[in-house]
Design an enzyme around this catalytic site. Structure first.
Site, mmCIF file in Angstrom:
data_model
loop_
_atom_site.group_PDB
_atom_site.id
_atom_site.type_symbol
_atom_site.label_atom_id
_atom_site.label_comp_id
_atom_site.label_asym_id
_atom_site.label_seq_id
_atom_site.Cartn_x
_atom_site.Cartn_y
_atom_site.Cartn_z
ATOM 1 N N TYR A 117 -6.327 -5.697 10.060
ATOM 2 C CA TYR A 117 -7.233 -5.611 8.913
ATOM 3 C C TYR A 117 -6.501 -6.332 7.785
ATOM 4 C CZ TYR A 117 -8.921 -1.464 11.485
ATOM 5 O OH TYR A 117 -9.375 -0.597 12.439
ATOM 6 N N CYS A 120 -4.814 -4.196 5.068
ATOM 7 C CA CYS A 120 -3.920 -3.137 5.539
ATOM 8 C C CYS A 120 -2.482 -3.441 5.127
ATOM 9 C CB CYS A 120 -4.038 -3.059 7.056
ATOM 10 S SG CYS A 120 -2.619 -2.358 7.887
ATOM 11 N N CYS A 123 -0.310 -4.305 8.186
ATOM 12 C CA CYS A 123 -0.573 -5.655 8.694
ATOM 13 C C CYS A 123 0.020 -6.699 7.754
ATOM 14 C CB CYS A 123 -2.081 -5.875 8.847
ATOM 15 S SG CYS A 123 -2.854 -4.775 10.062
#
Length: 386
Positions: A117, A120, A123
């Site tokens: 994502y 995120c 991430c």
């Protein structure tokens, strides 16, 4: 690889948009409870920044009726809206990386695909590591509602990094530690390295099964290699301490600060909707209903983590504690070059870029100079030979 990434990201965003009315309608009609973000002790995230953990959207806010229906609709729109917004925001960066890809050496020929994502923080940590080290990689943007892009995986969280299409790395810290070990060692393959981070399952205080990984902050090197990477005695210990601090504390300050007030929540969603090119109806719904729902969730997180009434003060203190730990004699915690703790902090903080919380942080803390150095180091792939 990155030119293909843009197509995949746009396809995911388009699929999300087409699904909004259908999925939103089914949620409105259902009396069940819905999850807006995983708010367990380690997985508490706003939809704006769910990461390293499951964004199932259907499993934690144990409330029903009108409130759950509003939150359920919000989740659907946030998933699509944020994906669209981040696709637009990162077009230039991904194009830049695509052009750089042919110039990048290193990584010993690994083919990397990151399932993520965009907003995120976990991430973002992985991207910060990959970009800094100049490792080319493809991105597959995962729809946070349907998650069809990772339906093949038993592990249902992001980030997931596929190596050469057959080795799956889960958990942002495991991904980073494994790749750093691989880059620095001379005789280990990724599959062998992964065995150093065994998976552990347990049940949390809510009766839910959770997965953790042993040794995830360790870079697995022999004595000679470790001495070369960490020439000073306390460097590795310091790096591990602050990497864990990022996961255990810093990430929990994001949501309460981004949605601190109704005005900030509205401003954040106005920015997201404007950049994401929503239709009039979708934009109106996402902005007002989404902002209201996330404002309420931010209050819940504030209580859970015992933050101050003015949550900015917790953010400022955390960031200034980080800068103080670096000290005045070092450019980065890693010295002249960023280490894994630098990359982790940078990856988490940059998910707020473009929002009021980020601007306030840059003005009211001492982090600005370090942050700008990190931006340059990431953009220029300064760690490609590190």
């Amino acid at each position: 690889m990155h030119s293909g990434t843009l197509c995949k990201s746009n396809m995911a965003a388009a699929c999300t948009t087409r699904a909004l009315r259908k999925v939103g309608g089914s949620i409105l009609e259902s009396p069940a409870s819905f999850l807006v973000g995983n708010v367990s002790a380690r997985g508490s995230r706003r939809t704006y920044g769910t990461g390293g953990y499951r964004s199932n959207l259907l499993s934690s806010l144990q409330t029903g009726g009108y409130r759950s229906r509003v939150l359920g609709c919000t989740v659907v729109l946030l998933g699509g809206g944020l994906g669209l917004y981040q696709t637009v925001k990162y077009r230039f960066q991904q194009h830049h990386l695509a052009e750089e890809e042919t110039k990048v050496s290193g990584g010993r020929g690994l083919a990397l695909t990151l399932y993520q994502y965009k907003t995120c923080p976990f991430c973002s940590k992985v991207r910060a590591f990959l970009d800094y080290h100049g490792l080319p990689y493809e991105i597959v943007e995962v729809n946070p509602v349907m998650r069809k892009e990772i339906k093949w995986s038993v592990y249902r969280k992001v980030p997931i990094l596929m190596v050469d299409s057959d080795v799956q790395l889960n958990d942002s810290s495991v991904i980073i530690s494994s790749l750093k070990t691989y880059l620095f060692s001379k005789d280990k393959n990724v599959s062998d390295i992964l065995r150093c981070y065994p998976e552990m399952k347990s049940v949390n205080d809510r009766g839910k099964e959770v997965t953790e990984y042993s040794n995830k902050y360790w870079v697995m090197l022999g004595e000679a290699e470790a001495t070369a990477l960490y020439p000073e005695k306390e460097m590795q210990k310091e790096e591990m301490k602050w990497r864990q601090w990022v996961d255990d504390w810093l990430v929990h300050l994001i949501s309460p600060n981004v949605y601190r007030t109704t005005g900030e929540a509205l401003a954040s969603f106005d920015y997201i909707v404007r950049e994401g090119k929503f239709s009039t109806y979708e934009g109106f719904f996402a902005k007002y209903v989404g902002a209201a729902a996330m404002f309420l969730i931010a209050k819940r997180l504030k209580s859970r983590y015992e933050l101050q009434d003015d949550v900015r003060q917790d953010l400022y203190k955390a960031v200034n504690d980080w800068v103080a730990a670096i000290g005045k004699k070092r450019k980065f915690m890693g010295g002249d070059r960023p280490n894994l703790a630098d990359l982790a902090v940078f990856g988490v903080l940059r998910v707020m870029d473009g929002l009021q919380a980020f601007d306030d942080m840059m003005v009211n803390t001492k982090v600005k100079h370090w942050y700008r150095r990190m931006e340059r180091a990431s953009l220029n792939h300064e760690g490609r030979d590190a």
